[in-house]
Every structure is written in C-alpha cells, then in structure tokens.
Scaffold this active site. Structure first.
Site, PDB file in Angstrom:
ATOM      1  CG  HIS A 185      -2.312   0.505   0.851  1.00  0.00           C
ATOM      2  ND1 HIS A 185      -3.079   1.249   1.709  1.00  0.00           N
ATOM      3  CD2 HIS A 185      -3.039   0.390  -0.276  1.00  0.00           C
ATOM      4  CE1 HIS A 185      -4.216   1.563   1.123  1.00  0.00           C
ATOM      5  NE2 HIS A 185      -4.215   1.045  -0.081  1.00  0.00           N
ATOM      6  CG  HIS A 220      -0.333   1.141  10.050  1.00  0.00           C
ATOM      7  ND1 HIS A 220      -0.944   0.858   8.851  1.00  0.00           N
ATOM      8  CD2 HIS A 220       1.017   1.027   9.802  1.00  0.00           C
ATOM      9  CE1 HIS A 220      -0.019   0.601   7.923  1.00  0.00           C
ATOM     10  NE2 HIS A 220       1.175   0.684   8.482  1.00  0.00           N
ATOM     11  CE  LYS A 253      -9.609   9.486  14.201  1.00  0.00           C
ATOM     12  NZ  LYS A 253      -8.258   9.562  13.695  1.00  0.00           N
ATOM     13  CB  ILE A 254     -16.004   3.726  14.332  1.00  0.00           C
ATOM     14  CG1 ILE A 254     -16.965   4.695  15.039  1.00  0.00           C
ATOM     15  CG2 ILE A 254     -16.564   2.319  14.279  1.00  0.00           C
ATOM     16  CD1 ILE A 254     -17.230   4.414  16.499  1.00  0.00           C
ATOM     17  CG  MET A 255     -10.422   1.218  16.072  1.00  0.00           C
ATOM     18  SD  MET A 255      -9.184   2.392  15.453  1.00  0.00           S
ATOM     19  CE  MET A 255      -9.405   3.751  16.562  1.00  0.00           C
ATOM     20  CG  PHE A 257     -15.758   2.875   9.656  1.00  0.00           C
ATOM     21  CD1 PHE A 257     -16.695   2.858   8.633  1.00  0.00           C
ATOM     22  CD2 PHE A 257     -15.842   1.927  10.671  1.00  0.00           C
ATOM     23  CE1 PHE A 257     -17.715   1.915   8.626  1.00  0.00           C
ATOM     24  CE2 PHE A 257     -16.865   0.985  10.668  1.00  0.00           C
ATOM     25  CZ  PHE A 257     -17.800   0.976   9.647  1.00  0.00           C
ATOM     26  CG  HIS A 259      -7.325   4.939   3.627  1.00  0.00           C
ATOM     27  ND1 HIS A 259      -6.394   5.517   2.794  1.00  0.00           N
ATOM     28  CD2 HIS A 259      -6.802   3.758   4.019  1.00  0.00           C
ATOM     29  CE1 HIS A 259      -5.359   4.710   2.694  1.00  0.00           C
ATOM     30  NE2 HIS A 259      -5.573   3.638   3.422  1.00  0.00           N
ATOM     31  CG  ASP A 310      -7.425  -2.684   8.957  1.00  0.00           C
ATOM     32  OD1 ASP A 310      -6.784  -3.711   8.703  1.00  0.00           O
ATOM     33  OD2 ASP A 310      -6.932  -1.545   8.958  1.00  0.00           O
ATOM     34  NE  ARG A 335       1.116  -3.837   3.293  1.00  0.00           N
ATOM     35  CZ  ARG A 335       0.360  -2.799   3.656  1.00  0.00           C
ATOM     36  NH1 ARG A 335       0.924  -1.786   4.273  1.00  0.00           N
ATOM     37  NH2 ARG A 335      -0.935  -2.771   3.374  1.00  0.00           N
ATOM     38  NE  ARG A 354      17.963  15.539  10.158  1.00  0.00           N
ATOM     39  CZ  ARG A 354      17.380  16.482  10.866  1.00  0.00           C
ATOM     40  NH1 ARG A 354      16.228  17.012  10.491  1.00  0.00           N
ATOM     41  NH2 ARG A 354      17.949  16.928  11.970  1.00  0.00           N
TER      42      ARG A 354
END
Ligand code: COA
Length: 373
Positions: A185, A220, A253-255, A257, A259, A310, A335, A354
């Site tokens: 991704h 993540h 937050k609703i996990m 949902f 991006h 997810d 991944r 950097r």
C-alpha cells in the site's frame, strides 16, 4: 523546498519519494506494479503477488512452482530461535512475538551479502507463520510443533499450523485473497518506517522490525483487531447502531473506517466484504455479519465514512477461526512482501531520509547552572 507549516502534520499530502511498486487512489484505486487489485484478487494467488512484489514480475508456471517449493523449504526454524520463542511469556501480544522473532532470526542468519536480500525477504515471509504458531502451540498446548508442512500456499500453511489440519478450500482461499489485499500500500506508516530505517544503509532485518513495530498501532494494522473487539460486543444490528451512534456523539473513532488517502471508498474493502459474507453464509452466522453491515450503514449515513480493508477483514478472519490477537500478525505475513519490495527499491536508489521540523519551543535563553536553579 516544501514550506514548513503546521498543515504538514503527519506528512499528509506530502510526496516523500518515488516508487514503481504501487499506486493508491489512482485509476481503479489500487495497483501493484500496474496490475489492478480486482484482477489480482480474482485470478492470482498470494504467491504470484509476492513474487511480483519481491522479484519484480509475475512468475511463469515453472517459476511459481519453484517459488512455492522455496517457500516450503523456508518454513523451518533454527533451534536457537525455538528456544527464544519458548522463553517469550504466554501473555505477550503476538505482534511482539513476531517483532522479537524476526530480530532473533537476524542474529542467527544475518545479512552478509546484499545479493541475498530477496532470499531473506522470502525466508521472513515464509517463516513468520512458523514463528508465531510455534510460540502459540508451545504456550497454549505445551506442544513443540513441526512448522514445515507441504501446503503449497502461505495461507494454507498458516491455517494448517493454527488448526493442526489442512484447511478447506473456502477458508484457505478467503485467507489467500486477504493476503493479496494486505500485501502492499505504497508509503503507509510501516512501509515508510522501513524505508527511513534502510535509508541509513542498515541491514535487511532492521527495517522489517521497525515496520512490525509501526504496524502494531490501532491507527494502522491494529485496526482489524480493534474492529473485531467492537463488533463482537453486539448481539443485534439495532444494539450495534445505537452504541456506535453514542460513540460518535462522544467523538470516539470507530476502527476500520476512514483512510488517509482514499476519500470515498477503499477498493479492498468491497472485495473482503464479499468474502466475509460468503464465510458468514457458510457458517450459518446470523449475528457477526449483520452487525458489521449495520455499523457500516450507520457510519456512511452519519459521517460519510466508509469501511477500510480492516473492517470486514475482522469478521473474515474470525470465520477462519483465527484468534483476534493474531489478526495484525497475519497482516505482517502478507505485508512482508510489500515491505521487502520497498526496502529493495530504497536501496537501489538510496538517499538518507531526513526531513526538517518546524520548531515551536522556547526562544534561545541563557543556561542556568544546576546550583542556581
Ligand atoms: N471514526 C470516526 N471518525 C473518524 C474516523 C473514524 N474511523 N476516521 C476519521 N474520522 C473523523 C475524525 O474524527 C476527524 O473529524 P474532525 O475533523 O471532526 O476532527 C476527521 O474524520 C478526519 O480524521 P483524521 O483522523 O484527521 O484523518 P486522518 O487522515 O489523519 O486519519 C485514519 C486517517 C485512518 C488514521 C483515520 O480515519 C482513523 O483513525 N481511522 C480508524 C483507524 C483505522 O481504521 N485505521 C486503519 C487505516 S487503513
């Protein structure tokens, strides 16, 4: 030079480098080396995708057979690694097990020749399930399992080791597709962490360990586990909608949902949702899928927020009998192929990563000696 201001927070909208590996949010929405995610999820295996990412091209039939055999060969663990896995406490999060095990493998089989980097990538990808499930069975059942099976897919190997028998084709393919969807991704947080690490000319294992640590968080990779914890709290769609409504009112937050890059939908979510539905129907489920769908509908109605990969991965993995705290480690196994591709690409045209920061601390001031403070 990019102007320094607070809107660069989180590097949102900043192009941090070039890549030939993946496009996110352009064209069909997601491409691996130019191939659309729908085609890959419909017609390819995870091993074809991993070969595409790590070795740069889709394999021929002969190359694929050889690749599958190599991956089978890489499933064995050194005895010294097994000793370490046995020492890791039973209640450790499986992500920490994988992080530690990858690091340990790097001490037992260190990278001495940069020409070996693709072999190390394949070794790590093929042995991650072995590391995780060796630890799991040792601590759960007191068994020292043989981690080498003859399954010709990474998905089959994982489910075989987990359940102690070959999986049926429906569940194996569901997992195979999920591995394809999770494989790559572009400059997501864990991949970027890997690229930062390897840009210092570090060894191959260090960026992988950095990436695993970065993937662990709920913003993540950890979102699939967090989504499962949410979904399994409810016994009906109505109860789920009422509770999520309240969570939104409390600005929680609703996990699973939203991006950072996709703005209207996540192309991977449509695919995994279909698999979740298939597995729900096959298992006679009347709660988990309807509850998931109800939350999905409410989030769109209330916030115009869409499911990311997810959300429906959570129920898909649950229907495959995977314990919730192994959801993110499964993401790691997949991944690993994308991280490897980026590590190899970064090395091929390296410049130390950097960036600058915008200083917002106190103005210059005189130092006060300890005795005068
Ligand atoms: N649930 C509820 N509200 C959400 C949300 C979610 N999952 N995702 C975003 N929002 C809201 C934020 O609260 C914020 O609202 P505000 O402007 O009123 O403060 C707005 O949408 C923007 O969110 P923000 O977190 O700034 O966006 P981002 O681009 O930094 O974050 C994510 C992207 C993925 C980190 C974010 O959507 C999120 O935290 N999702 C849940 C975790 C998740 O599923 N991660 C896996 C990603 S593949």
């Amino acid at each position: 030079m990019v102007e320094q201001n607070a809107s660069n927070a989180g590097l949102a909208g900043i192009t941090a480098g070039e890549t030939e590996i993946c496009t996110v949010g352009i064209g069909v929405g997601l491409n691996y080396r130019g191939y659309g995610i729908d085609d890959l999820a419909n017609d390819a295996s995870f091993e074809e995708v991993a070969h595409l990412l790590i070795h740069g091209h889709l394999p021929t039939e002969t190359e694929l057979r050889d690749y599958q055999q190599r991956l089978i060969h890489y499933r064995g663990l050194p005895d010294a690694l097994k000793v370490v896995l046995e020492q890791i406490p039973k209640d450790t999060h499986p992500m920490d097990v994988l992080r530690t095990a990858c690091s340990m493998l790097g001490t037992l089989e260190p990278e001495t020749d940069k020409h070996e980097q693709r072999a190390i990538a394949d070794r790590l990808m093929a042995s991650s399930a072995s590391m995780l499930l060796y630890w799991y069975h040792f601590h759960q059942n007191g068994k020292r399992i043989d981690t080498v099976t003859d399954d010709d897919s990474v998905a089959g190997h994982f489910l075989h080791l987990l359940h102690g028998k070959k999986p049926d084709e429906l569940h194996r393919r569901a997992m195979d597709v999920s591995l394809i969807l999770y494989a790559e991704h572009d400059f997501n947080a864990s991949t970027f962490a890997a690229r930062v690490c390897v840009s210092t000319e570090s060894d191959f294992y260090s960026p992988v360990v950095a990436a695993i640590g970065t993937l662990r968080g709920p913003l993540h990779g950890g979102a699939n586990e967090a989504a499962m914890h949410l979904i399994e709290r409810f016994s009906s769609p109505e109860q789920a909608q009422a509770a999520v409504h309240q969570m939104l009112a409390r600005k929680e937050k609703i996990m699973g949902f939203g991006h950072r890059v996709y703005k209207t939908s996540d192309p991977r979510s449509t695919i995994i949702q279909q698999w979740s539905k298939k597995l729900a129907d096959a298992s006679g489920d009347t709660v988990l899928y309807p509850v998931s769908k109800a939350i999905d509908t409410l989030m769109w109605q209330e916030k115009h927020l869409f499911t990311n990969l997810d959300f429906y991965s959570a129920s898909t993995y649950h229907f495959c009998g995977i314990p919730t705290d192994m959801f993110t480690p499964v993401f790691v196994i997949s991944r690993m192929s994308g991280w490897a591709a980026h590590i190899i690409e970064q090395r091929a045209n390296n410049r130390l990563i950097r960036p600058l920061s915008l200083y917002v601390g106190p103005d210059a001031r005189p130092f006060v000696k300890l005795k005068d403070r």
